[in-house]
Design an enzyme around this catalytic site. Structure first.
Site, PDB file in Angstrom:
ATOM      1  N   GLU A  32       0.441  -1.328  -0.010  1.00 11.45           N
ATOM      2  CA  GLU A  32       0.197   0.098  -0.060  1.00 11.45           C
ATOM      3  C   GLU A  32       0.828   1.166  -0.287  1.00 11.45           C
ATOM      4  O   GLU A  32       1.069   2.058  -0.846  1.00 11.45           O
ATOM      5  CB  GLU A  32      -0.632  -0.052   1.153  1.00 11.45           C
ATOM      6  N   TYR A 115      -7.004   5.253   4.657  1.00 13.72           N
ATOM      7  CA  TYR A 115      -7.291   4.569   3.519  1.00 13.72           C
ATOM      8  C   TYR A 115      -6.386   3.187   3.671  1.00 13.72           C
ATOM      9  O   TYR A 115      -6.395   2.449   3.723  1.00 13.72           O
ATOM     10  CB  TYR A 115      -6.769   5.501   2.075  1.00 13.72           C
ATOM     11  N   ASP A 133     -10.015   5.051  -1.854  1.00 12.22           N
ATOM     12  CA  ASP A 133      -8.571   5.970  -2.904  1.00 12.22           C
ATOM     13  C   ASP A 133      -9.580   6.176  -3.716  1.00 12.22           C
ATOM     14  O   ASP A 133     -10.588   6.206  -3.979  1.00 12.22           O
ATOM     15  CB  ASP A 133      -7.733   4.831  -2.902  1.00 12.22           C
TER      16      ASP A 133
END
Ligand code: SF4
Length: 354
Positions: A32, A115, A133
């Site tokens: 990520e 997120y 996102d």
């Protein structure tokens, strides 16, 4: 209903990406961070390099800063790498190298925002948290024909609320992955592939023939222009470099001695700058020649870089002790920005032609 269709589509169409075959929160977190503002194709080799070299969060926490920056080189947004290290060290020190499991614990860590916390807690532990996102907000803005800008704070709250409302509470991890993948592969920013979309019959923008009206965004300020002057001082196969320490772009990376000016300057103008004079002892005399100029685009800055070569019959000494004199042959051991890399390429090409 919506989620079910998106999940079914995902099962048949998803890309086989390595971080989708693991429940290890460390690997998910690494992926990520690497994929923020980065295309999957560009991020993939970095993900492989990092998990090969640092197999656990403990190993990463023990890593040397410069080694991590070197491995990150070329990926941009370097504060991601330093925040990543901080987080790893925080987990090693305060949590015996065990990754937190819940959204509420994850969000407390450095460099982990809503997120990333939602992604790790839902992908690794199936916590019911919607991931929002750019891809997800775009898809939702089109499906529900919402004209609230996706980058306004009101818009962010609204899209998070909707994403949580439609989330399949039994399968939050796969639901999150599915809607993100739909945004990446089908509901693309430009030219969405509506004919292949599993939810087109429920998509308000599609039904109203107004897909290009969504998403709405608040226009960002134009990138500011910046003029940086670099000084290449090669003597006896050594050059001066310095590590950038300011909280700015390129923090932690190595570069040539430099300073900013208000505009691009020629040799005569540059040697009369106070910043230039302050770099050397008063008695220094040398020749100066601008050898390379390049425009380098970053998200918030357009950089006009001029590279000046300094030479002298005597040894040139810089006053500030932060400058390091390194062997030119060792420069590849240091983490450098893409801009500096372009200059190094120029030097190689130039010397190859000789
Ligand atoms: Fe996006 Fe088109 Fe699908 Fe609507 S129908 S969600 S605009 S791809």
């Amino acid at each position: 209903m919506l989620s079910k269709e998106i999940i079914n589509w995902y099962k048949k169409n998803k890309r086989d990406l390595p971080w989708r075959n693991t429940n290890d929160p460390y690997f998910i977190w690494l992926s990520e961070i690497i994929l923020q503002q980065t295309r999957v194709e560009q991020g993939l080799p970095y993900y492989h390099k990092f998990i090969a070299k640092y197999k656990t969060v403990k190993k990463l926490a023990e890593a040397n800063n410069d080694d991590v920056m070197k491995l990150w080189q070329g990926l941009g947004y370097y504060n991601r790498a330093s925040n990543m290290l901080k987080t790893a060290r925080e987990i090693a020190k305060n949590r015996q190298s065990v990754f937190p499991k819940t959204y509420d614990e994850l969000i407390k860590l450095t460099g982990i925002g809503p997120y990333t916390a939602a992604a790790i807690s839902s992908f690794a532990y199936n916590e019911s948290r919607a991931v929002v996102d750019g891809n997800v907000s775009r898809v939702l803005s089109r499906i529900f024909a919402i004209d609230e800008p996706i980058n306004s704070s009101k818009g962010k709250n609204l899209f998070e609320k909707i994403a949580n409302e439609i989330l399949d509470k039994k399968n939050p991890g796969i639901n999150n992955q599915a809607i993100m993948e739909l945004g990446a592969l089908v509901c693309k920013p430009r030219q969405p592939l509506c004919d292949d979309c599993p939810v087109r019959l429920n998509c308000e923008a599609f039904k109203k023939n107004s897909i290009y009206d969504f998403p709405q965004k608040i226009k960002k300020n134009k990138p500011r222009n910046r003029f940086i002057n670099y000084f290449y001082i090669e003597q006896n196969n050594t050059i001066y470099i310095i590590q950038r320490t300011e909280k700015q772009i390129w923090k932690g990376l190595f570069e040539l001695p430099n300073f900013d000016t208000e505009s691009s300057l020629n040799e005569f103008e540059i040697i009369n700058q106070i910043d230039f004079k302050n770099m050397f002892q008063k008695s220094e005399t040398f020749q100066i020649k601008k050898i390379f100029s390049i425009k380098h685009q970053l998200t918030h800055q357009t950089i006009y870089a001029d590279f000046f070569k300094l030479s002298s019959s005597k040894k040139i000494k810089l006053i500030n002790e932060s400058y390091m004199l390194v062997d030119i042959g060792d420069i590849n051991k240091y983490a450098v920005s893409r801009l500096f890399d372009k200059f190094l390429n120029y030097l190689n090409l130039h010397s190859n032609k000789k």
